[in-house]
Design a protein around this motif. Structure first.
Motif, short mmCIF file in Angstrom:
data_model
loop_
_atom_site.label_atom_id
_atom_site.label_comp_id
_atom_site.label_asym_id
_atom_site.label_seq_id
_atom_site.Cartn_x
_atom_site.Cartn_y
_atom_site.Cartn_z
N UNK A 42 0.81 -1.22 0.00
CA UNK A 42 0.00 0.00 0.00
C UNK A 42 0.85 1.28 0.00
N UNK A 43 1.94 1.35 0.79
CA UNK A 43 2.75 2.57 0.73
C UNK A 43 3.32 2.88 -0.65
N UNK A 44 3.61 1.84 -1.44
CA UNK A 44 4.07 2.07 -2.80
C UNK A 44 2.98 2.72 -3.64
N UNK A 45 1.75 2.29 -3.46
CA UNK A 45 0.62 2.91 -4.16
C UNK A 45 0.49 4.37 -3.77
N UNK A 46 0.48 4.62 -2.47
CA UNK A 46 0.32 6.00 -1.97
C UNK A 46 1.40 6.93 -2.51
N UNK A 47 2.61 6.42 -2.56
CA UNK A 47 3.74 7.25 -2.98
C UNK A 47 3.74 7.52 -4.48
N UNK A 48 3.42 6.51 -5.28
CA UNK A 48 3.64 6.61 -6.72
C UNK A 48 2.40 6.86 -7.57
N UNK A 49 1.24 6.50 -7.09
CA UNK A 49 0.03 6.66 -7.91
C UNK A 49 -0.72 7.90 -7.44
N UNK A 50 -0.29 9.02 -7.97
CA UNK A 50 -0.85 10.32 -7.58
C UNK A 50 -1.97 10.73 -8.53
N UNK A 51 -2.73 11.70 -8.12
CA UNK A 51 -3.78 12.24 -8.99
C UNK A 51 -3.16 12.82 -10.27
N UNK A 52 -2.00 13.45 -10.15
CA UNK A 52 -1.34 14.02 -11.33
C UNK A 52 -0.91 12.93 -12.32
N UNK A 53 -0.39 11.82 -11.82
CA UNK A 53 0.02 10.73 -12.72
C UNK A 53 -1.19 10.10 -13.39
N UNK A 54 -2.28 9.97 -12.66
CA UNK A 54 -3.49 9.40 -13.25
C UNK A 54 -4.05 10.37 -14.30
N UNK A 55 -4.04 11.66 -14.01
CA UNK A 55 -4.50 12.65 -14.99
C UNK A 55 -3.66 12.57 -16.26
N UNK A 56 -2.36 12.42 -16.12
CA UNK A 56 -1.48 12.32 -17.29
C UNK A 56 -1.77 11.04 -18.08
N UNK A 57 -2.04 9.94 -17.38
CA UNK A 57 -2.34 8.67 -18.03
C UNK A 57 -3.64 8.76 -18.85
N UNK A 58 -4.60 9.52 -18.35
CA UNK A 58 -5.89 9.68 -19.02
C UNK A 58 -5.96 10.96 -19.86
N UNK A 59 -4.83 11.60 -20.10
CA UNK A 59 -4.82 12.89 -20.82
C UNK A 59 -5.48 12.80 -22.19
N UNK A 60 -5.35 11.65 -22.86
CA UNK A 60 -5.97 11.49 -24.17
C UNK A 60 -7.49 11.52 -24.10
N UNK A 61 -8.07 11.34 -22.89
CA UNK A 61 -9.52 11.41 -22.69
C UNK A 61 -9.95 12.78 -22.17
N UNK A 62 -8.99 13.67 -21.94
CA UNK A 62 -9.23 15.05 -21.50
C UNK A 62 -10.03 15.13 -20.19
N UNK A 63 -9.49 14.57 -19.11
CA UNK A 63 -10.23 14.62 -17.84
C UNK A 63 -10.39 16.05 -17.35
N UNK A 64 -11.56 16.34 -16.82
CA UNK A 64 -11.80 17.66 -16.25
C UNK A 64 -11.15 17.80 -14.88
N UNK A 65 -11.21 16.73 -14.10
CA UNK A 65 -10.64 16.74 -12.75
C UNK A 65 -10.38 15.30 -12.33
N UNK A 66 -9.28 15.11 -11.59
CA UNK A 66 -8.96 13.81 -11.01
C UNK A 66 -8.78 14.01 -9.51
N UNK A 67 -9.57 13.29 -8.74
CA UNK A 67 -9.47 13.35 -7.28
C UNK A 67 -9.01 11.99 -6.76
N UNK A 68 -8.15 12.00 -5.74
CA UNK A 68 -7.69 10.76 -5.13
C UNK A 68 -8.13 10.73 -3.68
N UNK A 69 -8.70 9.60 -3.29
CA UNK A 69 -9.12 9.39 -1.91
C UNK A 69 -8.38 8.17 -1.37
#
Length: 117
Positions: A42-69
């Motif tokens: 779990x700490x590896x997920x928390x550290x590396x899978x950020x909202x910014x990285x997810x937004x970049x991964x989905x950039x081709x879909x043009x996300x309006x907002x990415x929230x991480x909980x």
């Protein structure tokens, strides 16, 4: 439970090596839960899978907002991604207006993990 030690040699691997995911959709929003296979991952997920990285991964879909909980009791992260389904099931012209398959995209994200995993 295996404990990941400091100083372990790290290698790049797809996220699915340390986690699995579930996805749902509502309208033009997808909700992706990312769950570590084990508590010590779990700490590896928390550290590396950020909202910014997810937004970049989905950039081709043009996300309006990415929230991480964060859901530490479940060893999970939940991402809510707006405006990526071309209007949703009823409005989209694409073949899969549902968000069900988008967890596979997230699980392809490269992460750095201890070599012995």
């Amino acid at each position: 439970m295996t404990v990941i030690t400091q100083g372990a040699r790290l290698v790049e691997a797809p996220l699915h090596r340390i986690a699995h995911g579930r996805t749902g959709d509502k309208g033009n929003r997808i909700n992706i839960s990312l769950i570590a296979w084990r508590e010590d991952l779990y700490p590896l997920l928390r550290e590396q899978v950020t909202a910014d990285r997810v937004a970049a991964l989905f950039a081709h879909r043009h996300p309006g907002r990415v929230q991480r909980f964060e859901l530490p009791q479940l060893w999970a992260l939940n991402f809510v991604i707006d405006d990526v389904l071309e209007g949703g099931v009823n409005d989209a012209l694409n073949l899969d207006g549902h968000g069900k398959t988008h967890s596979y995209l997230l699980l392809s994200l490269p992460v750095r993990i201890p070599e012995d995993l």
